[in-house]
Design an enzyme around this catalytic site. Structure first.
Site, PDB file in Angstrom:
ATOM      1  N   GLU A   1       0.717  -1.056  -0.180  1.00 48.78           N
ATOM      2  CA  GLU A   1      -0.012  -0.049   0.035  1.00 48.78           C
ATOM      3  C   GLU A   1       0.824   1.362  -0.409  1.00 48.78           C
ATOM      4  OE1 GLU A   1      -4.065  -0.338   2.016  1.00 48.78           O
ATOM      5  OE2 GLU A   1      -2.543  -1.564   3.094  1.00 48.78           O
TER       6      GLU A   1
ATOM      7  N   GLU B   1      -3.383 -10.369   3.657  1.00 46.22           N
ATOM      8  CA  GLU B   1      -4.503  -9.827   5.166  1.00 46.22           C
ATOM      9  C   GLU B   1      -5.087 -10.992   5.096  1.00 46.22           C
ATOM     10  OE1 GLU B   1      -2.903  -7.583   2.948  1.00 46.22           O
ATOM     11  OE2 GLU B   1      -2.213  -6.029   3.549  1.00 46.22           O
TER      12      GLU B   1
HETATM   13  C1  1HE Z   1       6.933  -8.486  11.993  1.00 47.27           C
HETATM   14  C2  1HE Z   1       6.225  -8.391  10.968  1.00 47.27           C
HETATM   15  C3  1HE Z   1       4.813  -7.645  10.752  1.00 47.27           C
HETATM   16  C4  1HE Z   1       7.548  -9.455  10.598  1.00 47.27           C
HETATM   17  N1  1HE Z   1       4.578  -7.459  12.085  1.00 47.27           N
HETATM   18  N2  1HE Z   1       6.233  -8.401  13.635  1.00 47.27           N
HETATM   19  N3  1HE Z   1       2.375  -8.652   7.032  1.00 47.27           N
HETATM   20  C5  1HE Z   1       2.531 -10.184   6.834  1.00 47.27           C
HETATM   21  O1  1HE Z   1       1.147 -10.784   7.269  1.00 47.27           O
HETATM   22  C6  1HE Z   1       3.963  -9.757   6.596  1.00 47.27           C
HETATM   23  C7  1HE Z   1       4.484 -11.165   7.889  1.00 47.27           C
HETATM   24  N4  1HE Z   1       5.869 -11.163   7.189  1.00 47.27           N
HETATM   25  C8  1HE Z   1       6.081 -12.398   6.860  1.00 47.27           C
HETATM   26  O2  1HE Z   1       5.508 -12.654   6.310  1.00 47.27           O
HETATM   27  C9  1HE Z   1       7.728 -12.087   7.606  1.00 47.27           C
HETATM   28  O3  1HE Z   1       8.466 -11.738   7.981  1.00 47.27           O
HETATM   29  C10 1HE Z   1       8.974 -11.997   6.180  1.00 47.27           C
HETATM   30  C11 1HE Z   1       8.207 -12.462   5.075  1.00 47.27           C
HETATM   31  C12 1HE Z   1       8.195 -10.440   5.824  1.00 47.27           C
HETATM   32  C13 1HE Z   1      10.250 -11.282   5.978  1.00 47.27           C
HETATM   33  O4  1HE Z   1      10.435 -13.281   6.508  1.00 47.27           O
HETATM   34  P1  1HE Z   1      11.938 -13.156   7.485  1.00 47.27           P
HETATM   35  O5  1HE Z   1      12.045 -14.952   7.320  1.00 47.27           O
HETATM   36  O6  1HE Z   1      12.988 -12.656   7.208  1.00 47.27           O
HETATM   37  O7  1HE Z   1      11.909 -12.493   8.922  1.00 47.27           O
HETATM   38  P2  1HE Z   1      11.138 -13.280  10.016  1.00 47.27           P
HETATM   39  O8  1HE Z   1      11.641 -14.106  11.276  1.00 47.27           O
HETATM   40  O9  1HE Z   1       9.732 -13.526   9.626  1.00 47.27           O
HETATM   41  O10 1HE Z   1      10.496 -11.930  10.938  1.00 47.27           O
HETATM   42  C14 1HE Z   1      11.969 -10.893  11.548  1.00 47.27           C
HETATM   43  C15 1HE Z   1      11.725 -10.493  12.450  1.00 47.27           C
HETATM   44  O11 1HE Z   1      10.346  -9.334  12.285  1.00 47.27           O
HETATM   45  C16 1HE Z   1      10.611 -11.294  13.841  1.00 47.27           C
HETATM   46  O12 1HE Z   1      10.427 -10.662  15.205  1.00 47.27           O
HETATM   47  P3  1HE Z   1      11.599 -11.168  16.021  1.00 47.27           P
HETATM   48  O13 1HE Z   1      10.835 -10.554  17.320  1.00 47.27           O
HETATM   49  O14 1HE Z   1      10.870 -12.643  16.032  1.00 47.27           O
HETATM   50  O15 1HE Z   1      12.724 -11.416  15.560  1.00 47.27           O
HETATM   51  C17 1HE Z   1       8.707 -11.095  12.997  1.00 47.27           C
HETATM   52  O16 1HE Z   1       8.468 -11.227  13.743  1.00 47.27           O
HETATM   53  C18 1HE Z   1       9.004  -9.856  12.377  1.00 47.27           C
HETATM   54  N5  1HE Z   1       8.235  -9.420  11.707  1.00 47.27           N
HETATM   55  N6  1HE Z   1       6.789  -9.236   9.698  1.00 47.27           N
HETATM   56  C19 1HE Z   1       5.678  -7.573  13.166  1.00 47.27           C
HETATM   57  N7  1HE Z   1       4.229  -7.511  10.111  1.00 47.27           N
HETATM   58  C20 1HE Z   1      -3.503  -0.932   7.307  1.00 47.27           C
HETATM   59  S1  1HE Z   1      -3.681  -2.902   7.104  1.00 47.27           S
HETATM   60  C21 1HE Z   1      -1.930  -3.439   6.339  1.00 47.27           C
HETATM   61  C22 1HE Z   1      -2.454  -4.577   6.472  1.00 47.27           C
HETATM   62  C23 1HE Z   1      -1.392  -5.491   6.842  1.00 47.27           C
HETATM   63  O17 1HE Z   1       0.017  -4.911   6.509  1.00 47.27           O
HETATM   64  S2  1HE Z   1      -1.483  -7.109   6.291  1.00 47.27           S
HETATM   65  C24 1HE Z   1      -0.131  -7.502   6.190  1.00 47.27           C
HETATM   66  C25 1HE Z   1       1.043  -7.685   6.998  1.00 47.27           C
END
Ligand code: 1HE
Length: 268
Positions: A122, A142
């Protein structure tokens, strides 16, 4: 190329954002790589603050992300306690901030790599030009998280890729690679790994070299004309074109061309 010192403090930015200036281009970096540049409230407020306080003399913005990914979208850890009223206010916060990008003072070039997902997509959709490195991929997770887009995705993405493609992305979790993004309207320029910033900066500098009136017309008049009926559109276009060409800067540029001082249009 001049690379002025970091001036994040001038914009009063949170640690999740970093700003710098390259001549007439202001660079804003998402700087929360340990959370994959997930967008928390503080970051969204910082983005709004940055785009509303751009100093005079800045002609374009380059938006990029630190680390392996452009942005993982909404910070999901902030979501769990919100009620309906708070959810509406939260979405409004994103709308305001991203509106300042799309309809702000100057054009914005986004450099994309890795995940450009959910709210990250977005955000990228609010930019005017998107340079994607081959590692970039686009998705709207989402659907699988039980939520819905809230950062203007329903408004901007159908205009870029069409309602049917957005439906498919949300319903099935389909991912588009940077290269595929070229065909559907998400990737404006496709570049090799590591080349995105340089290409984005080159484009932003070129944009910053346009007259402010032309950039204003392209940012503010063009998308509105595209939403109008043809009769209104022609009238606004005629006005905009007359205003732009009456500008002394435009007159000077036309004179330069006619007196053979300006570059010609070439194949590359
Ligand atoms: C996060 C987030 C997040 C990572 N919020 N903490 N977005 C999603 O559904 C995408 C979610 N994220 C992922 O699918 C993956 O993290 C990635 C593909 C982006 C990256 O993968 P990777 O293996 O490089 O990293 P990771 O091990 O998954 O994440 C590293 C850290 O970032 C980990 O935290 P930690 O404390 O365990 O080290 C994750 O929890 C954190 N992290 N993504 C919070 N999104 C206005 S409305 C909009 C609606 C949306 O955007 S919905 C889509 C949300």
């Amino acid at each position: 190329m001049m690379n002025r010192s970091q001036n994040s403090s001038a914009f009063n930015l949170p640690p999740s954002l970093r700003a710098e200036q390259h001549d007439k281009v202001a660079v804003l970096r998402l700087n929360r790589p340990h959370k994959r540049n997930a967008l928390d409230d503080e970051t969204i407020i910082g983005i709004e603050q940055f785009f509303t306080s751009l100093p005079d003399g800045i002609g374009a913005v380059l938006l990029a992300g630190e680390g392996e990914h452009f942005s993982a979208g909404l910070d999901l850890s902030e979501l769990k306690e919100r009620d309906v009223t708070e959810g509406i206010a939260h979405s409004g916060l994103w709308h305001r901030a991203f509106e300042k990008i799309q309809f702000g003072k100057v054009p914005v070039v986004a450099v994309l790599h890795g995940a450009v997902v959910g709210g990250g997509l977005e955000l990228a959709a609010a930019a005017h030009v998107r340079v994607a490195e081959r590692s970039a991929y686009y998705a709207l997770p989402e659907g699988s998280r039980g939520i819905y887009v809230g950062g203007g995705g329903s408004v901007r993405l159908p205009r870029l890729i069409g309602v049917a493609r957005m439906m498919d992305m949300m319903l099935t979790g389909r991912t588009y690679l940077a290269e595929e993004g070229q065909d559907i309207g998400l990737t404006t320029y496709l570049v090799e790994a590591g080349n995105g910033f340089a290409k984005g900066l080159e484009l932003a500098q070129r944009i910053a070299g346009n007259t402010p009136l032309t950039n204003f017309a392209v940012m503010h008049a063009l998308p509105r004309i595209a939403e109008m009926g043809p009769a209104s559109g022609y009238a606004i276009e005629a006005l905009m074109s007359a205003i732009a060409q009456a500008d002394p800067d435009a007159k000077e540029r036309l004179k330069d061309f006619l007196e053979k001082r300006a570059p010609k249009v070439t194949r590359s």
